[in-house]
Design a protein around this motif. Structure first.
Motif, PDB file in Angstrom:
ATOM      1  N   GLY A 164       5.383  -9.485   7.460  1.00 22.70           N
ATOM      2  CA  GLY A 164       4.690  -9.971   8.637  1.00 22.70           C
ATOM      3  C   GLY A 164       4.186  -8.906   9.583  1.00 22.70           C
ATOM      4  N   THR A 165       4.464  -7.639   9.308  1.00 22.85           N
ATOM      5  CA  THR A 165       4.022  -6.541  10.156  1.00 22.85           C
ATOM      6  C   THR A 165       2.790  -5.887   9.543  1.00 22.85           C
ATOM      7  OG1 THR A 165       6.284  -6.138  10.885  1.00 22.85           O
ATOM      8  CG2 THR A 165       4.702  -4.352  11.215  1.00 22.85           C
ATOM      9  N   GLU A 166       1.785  -5.634  10.374  1.00 23.41           N
ATOM     10  CA  GLU A 166       0.575  -4.985   9.912  1.00 23.41           C
ATOM     11  C   GLU A 166       0.779  -3.479   9.851  1.00 23.41           C
ATOM     12  OE1 GLU A 166      -2.916  -6.105  12.113  1.00 23.41           O
ATOM     13  OE2 GLU A 166      -2.262  -8.186  12.221  1.00 23.41           O
ATOM     14  N   TYR A 167       0.299  -2.878   8.764  1.00 21.68           N
ATOM     15  CA  TYR A 167       0.395  -1.440   8.576  1.00 21.68           C
ATOM     16  C   TYR A 167      -0.968  -0.871   8.248  1.00 21.68           C
ATOM     17  CZ  TYR A 167       5.510  -1.531   8.230  1.00 21.68           C
ATOM     18  OH  TYR A 167       6.844  -1.675   8.499  1.00 21.68           O
ATOM     19  N   GLY A 168      -1.182   0.371   8.646  1.00 15.75           N
ATOM     20  CA  GLY A 168      -2.311   1.165   8.195  1.00 15.75           C
ATOM     21  C   GLY A 168      -1.750   2.334   7.428  1.00 15.75           C
ATOM     22  N   PHE A 169      -2.367   2.677   6.326  1.00 18.10           N
ATOM     23  CA  PHE A 169      -1.869   3.746   5.462  1.00 18.10           C
ATOM     24  C   PHE A 169      -2.938   4.815   5.336  1.00 18.10           C
ATOM     25  CE2 PHE A 169      -0.284  -0.370   4.047  1.00 18.10           C
ATOM     26  CZ  PHE A 169       1.081  -0.197   4.184  1.00 18.10           C
ATOM     27  N   GLY A 170      -2.611   6.030   5.741  1.00 11.45           N
ATOM     28  CA  GLY A 170      -3.580   7.115   5.717  1.00 11.45           C
ATOM     29  C   GLY A 170      -3.408   8.049   4.540  1.00 11.45           C
TER      30      GLY A 170
END
Length: 162
Positions: free
Chosen positions: A133-139
């Motif tokens: 349920g948590t939004e993540y961005g992956f670089g």
């Protein structure tokens, strides 16, 4: 004198070669992960610890994803993934879902927003996802897109999924 000069050059070359690596090589070595994938499987360095299993959007809609540790939707499928009929499925999915090749979740979890493809830009995420349920961005490592940083990206992502 010649011997000490030779040793100095050898040490200098060893040091220069050892420091020339621009990307750390840190493969995932945890338990075997089974990843459901919509689209083409990426090239990874983990041959024995990660299995990609092709699935469809209908598999997600019919709850046929529960045997997987995560679901990846690859860049070539993002336009289809932004279809309104899937947005509720993604937010209710009980497994991590990662959209590879986009810096935002908005077109996927919000109805009536279309995905607009763009190229990777420094400072932006390479992918986005929902995990518990948590939004993540992956670089990418050093915000550089190349074969080595993409492989490291997947290794780090596998560690997070585990």
């Amino acid at each position: 004198m010649k011997k000490s000069f030779f040793i100095f050059i050898l040490i200098l070359l060893t040091f220069a070669t050892g420091c020339s690596s621009t990307t750390p090589n840190n493969p995932y070595t945890g338990r075997v992960l089974n990843i459901g994938i919509i689209g083409n499987s990426p090239t990874i360095i983990e041959k024995k610890t990660v299995n990609f299993v092709p699935i469809t959007f209908e598999d997600l809609a019919n709850d046929n994803y529960k045997n997987y540790d995560a679901v990846f939707i690859m860049k070539d499928q993002l336009a289809e993934a932004s279809n309104d009929k899937y947005s509720k499925i993604y937010t209710e999915l009980q497994k991590p879902i990662i959209f590879i090749g986009t810096d935002t979740l908005t077109p996927f979890i919000s109805a009536a927003m279309d995905y607009r493809p763009k190229n990777f830009e420094e400072g932006l995420s390479y992918s986005a996802g929902l995990i518990e349920g948590t939004e993540y961005g992956f670089g990418l490592y050093n915000d550089k897109e190349n074969e080595a940083t993409i492989k490291l990206f997947y290794s780090d992502l596998f560690r997070l999924i585990e």
